[in-house]
Design an enzyme around this catalytic site. Sequence first.
Site, PDB file in Angstrom:
ATOM      1  N   GLY A  96      46.809  31.430  32.730  1.00 39.02           N
ATOM      2  CA  GLY A  96      47.545  31.810  31.891  1.00 39.02           C
ATOM      3  C   GLY A  96      47.262  33.318  31.812  1.00 39.02           C
ATOM      4  O   GLY A  96      46.977  34.078  30.755  1.00 39.02           O
ATOM      5  N   HIS A  97      47.254  33.954  32.481  1.00 37.43           N
ATOM      6  CA  HIS A  97      47.587  35.651  32.326  1.00 37.43           C
ATOM      7  C   HIS A  97      48.044  36.209  33.919  1.00 37.43           C
ATOM      8  O   HIS A  97      48.095  35.981  35.171  1.00 37.43           O
ATOM      9  CB  HIS A  97      46.250  36.303  31.773  1.00 37.43           C
ATOM     10  CG  HIS A  97      45.109  35.945  33.149  1.00 37.43           C
ATOM     11  ND1 HIS A  97      43.757  34.882  33.149  1.00 37.43           N
ATOM     12  CD2 HIS A  97      44.955  36.641  34.624  1.00 37.43           C
ATOM     13  CE1 HIS A  97      42.968  34.979  33.845  1.00 37.43           C
ATOM     14  NE2 HIS A  97      43.534  35.620  34.815  1.00 37.43           N
TER      15      HIS A  97
END
Length: 142
Positions: free
Chosen positions: A59-60
């Site tokens: 998630g990055h």
Amino acid sequence: MSSGDAVAAPVRGRATLLAVPTIVDGRGALSVAAEDWLPFTPRRLYWLHGNATEAVRGGHAHLQLRQFMIAMCGRVTIDIDDGAERQTFVLDRPDVGLLVEPIVWRDIQMSATSVLAVLASDVYKEEDYIRDYNAFHAVVGS
Ligand code: TYD
């Protein structure tokens, strides 16, 4: 895929599956991701394990960091988004890894028992992370 074959040359902003050079004999297999084979010099090894059921990690994106990810145990699904398109990679053998270049958003799905090892080109630096998806799109210009 035979040992040591590169599926494709690494391209910035993308992810590439690479077969790790592997020595097989009667006792089993030994895979080596050495400095003279990896496209970057690793400065850190970390691994994800002990996952909650259906855990989603990542998630990055990273600004500079290059990584090589290997599912040491079990199955790991990695969604790679370069801002223009999304691609899904399944890692389920310890002799094939995923080279992940900078400026790529990743979502990682682990099973309860899978173990994902990550060789990274630098030590941990929070300032290298883009954790907001809109900010990621602003960086890639899409
Ligand atoms: P994070 O990178 O968000 O994990 P993932 O991408 O697997 O979901 O990191 C989770 C936490 O661990 C966060 O607080 C930062 C910390 N961390 C370190 O201290 N050192 C490290 O090398 C890494 C990768 C994370």
